[in-house]
Motif scaffolding. Structure first.
Motif, PDB file in Angstrom:
ATOM      1  N   GLN A  57       0.831  -1.200   0.000  1.00  0.00           N
ATOM      2  CA  GLN A  57       0.000   0.000   0.000  1.00  0.00           C
ATOM      3  C   GLN A  57       0.860   1.241   0.000  1.00  0.00           C
ATOM      4  O   GLN A  57       2.007   1.223   0.467  1.00  0.00           O
ATOM      5  CB  GLN A  57      -0.949   0.024   1.187  1.00  0.00           C
ATOM      6  CG  GLN A  57      -0.298   0.273   2.535  1.00  0.00           C
ATOM      7  CD  GLN A  57      -1.329   0.407   3.653  1.00  0.00           C
ATOM      8  OE1 GLN A  57      -2.196  -0.435   3.795  1.00  0.00           O
ATOM      9  NE2 GLN A  57      -1.217   1.469   4.419  1.00  0.00           N
ATOM     10  N   THR A  58       0.320   2.320  -0.538  1.00  0.00           N
ATOM     11  CA  THR A  58       1.033   3.592  -0.517  1.00  0.00           C
ATOM     12  C   THR A  58       1.026   4.153   0.895  1.00  0.00           C
ATOM     13  O   THR A  58       0.214   3.750   1.742  1.00  0.00           O
ATOM     14  CB  THR A  58       0.379   4.588  -1.480  1.00  0.00           C
ATOM     15  OG1 THR A  58      -1.007   4.735  -1.136  1.00  0.00           O
ATOM     16  CG2 THR A  58       0.476   4.101  -2.916  1.00  0.00           C
ATOM     17  N   ALA A  59       1.912   5.105   1.145  1.00  0.00           N
ATOM     18  CA  ALA A  59       2.044   5.662   2.492  1.00  0.00           C
ATOM     19  C   ALA A  59       0.752   6.318   2.965  1.00  0.00           C
ATOM     20  O   ALA A  59       0.434   6.294   4.155  1.00  0.00           O
ATOM     21  CB  ALA A  59       3.193   6.669   2.540  1.00  0.00           C
ATOM     22  N   ASP A  60      -0.012   6.905   2.030  1.00  0.00           N
ATOM     23  CA  ASP A  60      -1.253   7.568   2.429  1.00  0.00           C
ATOM     24  C   ASP A  60      -2.442   6.606   2.504  1.00  0.00           C
ATOM     25  O   ASP A  60      -3.542   7.004   2.871  1.00  0.00           O
ATOM     26  CB  ASP A  60      -1.571   8.727   1.482  1.00  0.00           C
ATOM     27  CG  ASP A  60      -1.758   8.279   0.035  1.00  0.00           C
ATOM     28  OD1 ASP A  60      -1.728   7.052  -0.216  1.00  0.00           O
ATOM     29  OD2 ASP A  60      -1.918   9.143  -0.845  1.00  0.00           O
ATOM     30  N   GLY A  61      -2.247   5.336   2.122  1.00  0.00           N
ATOM     31  CA  GLY A  61      -3.307   4.339   2.228  1.00  0.00           C
ATOM     32  C   GLY A  61      -4.373   4.414   1.160  1.00  0.00           C
ATOM     33  O   GLY A  61      -5.360   3.669   1.205  1.00  0.00           O
ATOM     34  N   ARG A  62      -4.197   5.277   0.139  1.00  0.00           N
ATOM     35  CA  ARG A  62      -5.236   5.424  -0.886  1.00  0.00           C
ATOM     36  C   ARG A  62      -5.197   4.305  -1.910  1.00  0.00           C
ATOM     37  O   ARG A  62      -6.200   4.010  -2.553  1.00  0.00           O
ATOM     38  CB  ARG A  62      -5.079   6.784  -1.577  1.00  0.00           C
ATOM     39  CG  ARG A  62      -5.244   7.981  -0.650  1.00  0.00           C
ATOM     40  CD  ARG A  62      -5.106   9.263  -1.423  1.00  0.00           C
ATOM     41  NE  ARG A  62      -6.228   9.438  -2.344  1.00  0.00           N
ATOM     42  CZ  ARG A  62      -6.183  10.245  -3.410  1.00  0.00           C
ATOM     43  NH1 ARG A  62      -5.077  10.901  -3.696  1.00  0.00           N
ATOM     44  NH2 ARG A  62      -7.235  10.361  -4.184  1.00  0.00           N
ATOM     45  N   PHE A  63      -4.039   3.696  -2.087  1.00  0.00           N
ATOM     46  CA  PHE A  63      -3.904   2.584  -3.028  1.00  0.00           C
ATOM     47  C   PHE A  63      -3.393   1.366  -2.277  1.00  0.00           C
ATOM     48  O   PHE A  63      -2.395   1.450  -1.540  1.00  0.00           O
ATOM     49  CB  PHE A  63      -2.928   2.929  -4.156  1.00  0.00           C
ATOM     50  CG  PHE A  63      -3.383   4.054  -5.038  1.00  0.00           C
ATOM     51  CD1 PHE A  63      -4.093   3.795  -6.196  1.00  0.00           C
ATOM     52  CD2 PHE A  63      -3.111   5.376  -4.702  1.00  0.00           C
ATOM     53  CE1 PHE A  63      -4.525   4.832  -7.013  1.00  0.00           C
ATOM     54  CE2 PHE A  63      -3.531   6.414  -5.503  1.00  0.00           C
ATOM     55  CZ  PHE A  63      -4.247   6.145  -6.665  1.00  0.00           C
ATOM     56  N   LYS A  64      -4.068   0.237  -2.446  1.00  0.00           N
ATOM     57  CA  LYS A  64      -3.672  -0.993  -1.766  1.00  0.00           C
ATOM     58  C   LYS A  64      -3.746  -2.162  -2.745  1.00  0.00           C
ATOM     59  O   LYS A  64      -4.564  -2.166  -3.664  1.00  0.00           O
ATOM     60  CB  LYS A  64      -4.589  -1.280  -0.573  1.00  0.00           C
ATOM     61  CG  LYS A  64      -4.575  -0.200   0.500  1.00  0.00           C
ATOM     62  CD  LYS A  64      -5.555  -0.527   1.620  1.00  0.00           C
ATOM     63  CE  LYS A  64      -5.588   0.581   2.663  1.00  0.00           C
ATOM     64  NZ  LYS A  64      -6.558   0.284   3.755  1.00  0.00           N
ATOM     65  N   PHE A  65      -2.894  -3.135  -2.498  1.00  0.00           N
ATOM     66  CA  PHE A  65      -2.865  -4.323  -3.339  1.00  0.00           C
ATOM     67  C   PHE A  65      -2.584  -5.524  -2.440  1.00  0.00           C
ATOM     68  O   PHE A  65      -1.657  -5.474  -1.622  1.00  0.00           O
ATOM     69  CB  PHE A  65      -1.775  -4.178  -4.401  1.00  0.00           C
ATOM     70  CG  PHE A  65      -1.512  -5.444  -5.173  1.00  0.00           C
ATOM     71  CD1 PHE A  65      -2.480  -5.978  -5.995  1.00  0.00           C
ATOM     72  CD2 PHE A  65      -0.288  -6.087  -5.067  1.00  0.00           C
ATOM     73  CE1 PHE A  65      -2.234  -7.135  -6.718  1.00  0.00           C
ATOM     74  CE2 PHE A  65      -0.033  -7.247  -5.768  1.00  0.00           C
ATOM     75  CZ  PHE A  65      -1.001  -7.775  -6.605  1.00  0.00           C
ATOM     76  N   LYS A  66      -3.405  -6.570  -2.567  1.00  0.00           N
ATOM     77  CA  LYS A  66      -3.246  -7.733  -1.709  1.00  0.00           C
ATOM     78  C   LYS A  66      -3.304  -9.014  -2.523  1.00  0.00           C
ATOM     79  O   LYS A  66      -4.065  -9.119  -3.497  1.00  0.00           O
ATOM     80  CB  LYS A  66      -4.332  -7.763  -0.626  1.00  0.00           C
ATOM     81  CG  LYS A  66      -4.342  -6.545   0.279  1.00  0.00           C
ATOM     82  CD  LYS A  66      -5.460  -6.640   1.314  1.00  0.00           C
ATOM     83  CE  LYS A  66      -5.512  -5.404   2.193  1.00  0.00           C
ATOM     84  NZ  LYS A  66      -6.595  -5.478   3.199  1.00  0.00           N
ATOM     85  N   ILE A  67      -2.512  -9.982  -2.124  1.00  0.00           N
ATOM     86  CA  ILE A  67      -2.541 -11.321  -2.714  1.00  0.00           C
ATOM     87  C   ILE A  67      -2.718 -12.315  -1.579  1.00  0.00           C
ATOM     88  O   ILE A  67      -2.020 -12.240  -0.564  1.00  0.00           O
ATOM     89  CB  ILE A  67      -1.244 -11.651  -3.468  1.00  0.00           C
ATOM     90  CG1 ILE A  67      -1.022 -10.656  -4.612  1.00  0.00           C
ATOM     91  CG2 ILE A  67      -1.298 -13.076  -4.024  1.00  0.00           C
ATOM     92  CD1 ILE A  67       0.284 -10.881  -5.347  1.00  0.00           C
ATOM     93  N   GLY A  68      -3.638 -13.233  -1.726  1.00  0.00           N
ATOM     94  CA  GLY A  68      -3.859 -14.230  -0.681  1.00  0.00           C
ATOM     95  C   GLY A  68      -4.518 -15.469  -1.239  1.00  0.00           C
ATOM     96  O   GLY A  68      -4.547 -15.687  -2.447  1.00  0.00           O
ATOM     97  N   GLY A  69      -5.086 -16.275  -0.369  1.00  0.00           N
ATOM     98  CA  GLY A  69      -5.758 -17.487  -0.798  1.00  0.00           C
ATOM     99  C   GLY A  69      -6.080 -18.365   0.392  1.00  0.00           C
ATOM    100  O   GLY A  69      -5.897 -17.967   1.544  1.00  0.00           O
ATOM    101  N   ARG A  70      -6.532 -19.557   0.103  1.00  0.00           N
ATOM    102  CA  ARG A  70      -6.817 -20.503   1.176  1.00  0.00           C
ATOM    103  C   ARG A  70      -6.667 -21.924   0.646  1.00  0.00           C
ATOM    104  O   ARG A  70      -6.904 -22.186  -0.543  1.00  0.00           O
ATOM    105  CB  ARG A  70      -8.218 -20.293   1.761  1.00  0.00           C
ATOM    106  CG  ARG A  70      -9.345 -20.788   0.896  1.00  0.00           C
ATOM    107  CD  ARG A  70     -10.706 -20.437   1.472  1.00  0.00           C
ATOM    108  NE  ARG A  70     -10.984 -19.021   1.392  1.00  0.00           N
ATOM    109  CZ  ARG A  70     -12.148 -18.465   1.733  1.00  0.00           C
ATOM    110  NH1 ARG A  70     -13.121 -19.205   2.199  1.00  0.00           N
ATOM    111  NH2 ARG A  70     -12.340 -17.174   1.616  1.00  0.00           N
ATOM    112  N   LEU A  71      -6.257 -22.816   1.532  1.00  0.00           N
ATOM    113  CA  LEU A  71      -6.154 -24.231   1.205  1.00  0.00           C
ATOM    114  C   LEU A  71      -6.798 -25.001   2.346  1.00  0.00           C
ATOM    115  O   LEU A  71      -6.310 -24.971   3.475  1.00  0.00           O
ATOM    116  CB  LEU A  71      -4.687 -24.647   1.045  1.00  0.00           C
ATOM    117  CG  LEU A  71      -4.444 -26.121   0.704  1.00  0.00           C
ATOM    118  CD1 LEU A  71      -5.022 -26.460  -0.661  1.00  0.00           C
ATOM    119  CD2 LEU A  71      -2.946 -26.426   0.740  1.00  0.00           C
TER     120      LEU A  71
END
Length: 290
Positions: free
Chosen positions: A44-58
């Protein structure tokens, strides 16, 4: 086994900003924050306006049945449920947030050597206490259905969930959520699911709504009361549904089964209350479907 829903456009936006004007990008967003933990990879950017996440479940399940009655196929008494193990869920999830108010979610399941779309939607949260979601998503019906498979107490949901899934399973549509400090309301209008429908016939449609109040809402104590309703009209030319429920996902034994498709269905209407109570480590919840 964590639930995260992730996507690529968020990080692309940051990269484009850096390429177009590195000085302005640094001034506006600062150095990005990167973390890896139980919720996956997060940027995420320092100001929190842009975020990107990668995850999943097994999720891996094992089941052994007691009390089933072995028989033969010929005499119709075969009630021998299948015991064993399986990879129940193998999901890959992406999610991005743009300008705080917009988000995109993509979730794909590879269970059973098949590819199935789960959540695939765009959401807007620019109005206080409001969320509008467009795409393939859960319908607002049933506490048990809307609860994540990461949080359900057993490997299976209640038997009535399997029976109502043909009516309120994930589908393509639009949904609106409103919430206050002790209340929540959601409603949506839907077509069919991503893997259903016949291109030669008119698509089915449905609608669902759910309202919840929490008169008790403390750190270690919660009382949840709700009511919901749904309607589904099957696709034109295929006005039939089959209702059945397995003892477990891999058992191949259906404790409840209409046997064959119920024909000439004009519409299905569902409604009923739901309730839940939690006090410290103790919790109980139940639902009724009519």
């Amino acid at each position: 086994m964590t639930r995260q829903r992730r996507s690529i456009p968020g990080i692309l936006a940051m990269l484009l900003l850096l390429l177009a004007n590195p000085t302005r990008a640094t001034e506006e967003t600062g150095s990005p924050k990167i973390s890896i933990g139980e919720k996956g990879l997060r940027v995420q950017t320092a100001d929190g306006r842009f975020k990107f996440k990668i995850g999943g479940r097994l999720h891996a399940d094992a089941s052994v049945h007691a009390g089933d009655t072995p028989g033969t196929e010929s005499d119709g008494t075969n009630r021998d449920a299948t015991d064993g193990t399986e990879i129940r869920r193998a999901r890959f999830l992406l999610k991005s947030t743009l300008y705080e108010d917009w988000s995109w979610t993509g979730e794909v399941d590879f269970e059973g050597n098949k590819v199935a779309i789960k959540d695939f939607d765009v959401a807007y949260r620019g109005l206080e206490g409001t969320k509008i979601t467009l795409g393939h998503q859960k319908q607002p019906y049933s506490l048990d259905v809307e609860m994540s498979s990461n949080d359900i107490p057993f490997i299976e949901r209640g038997i009535d969930v399997d029976l109502i899934v043909p009516v309120i399973d994930r589908a393509i549509g639009i949904r609106g959520d409103l919430h206050g400090e002790k209340w929540f309301v959601a409603a949506g209008f839907y077509g069919d699911g991503a893997a259903s429908g016949d291109r030669n016939t008119s698509e089915g449609w449905g609608a669902a709504a759910r309202a919840i109040v929490t008169p008790i809402q403390k750190e270690d104590q919660v009382l949840h009361l709700g009511f919901r309703g749904a309607i589904r009209r099957p696709e034109s030319g295929n006005e039939s549904l089959r209702f059945r429920a397995e003892t477990t996902h891999m058992s191949d034994y259906f404790a409840v089964d209409t046997g064959s498709m119920i024909q000439n269905i004009q519409e299905v209407i569902l409604y009923g209350p739901e309730a839940a109570f939690a006090w410290g480590p103790f919790s109980i919840f139940g639902e009724y479907n009519r």
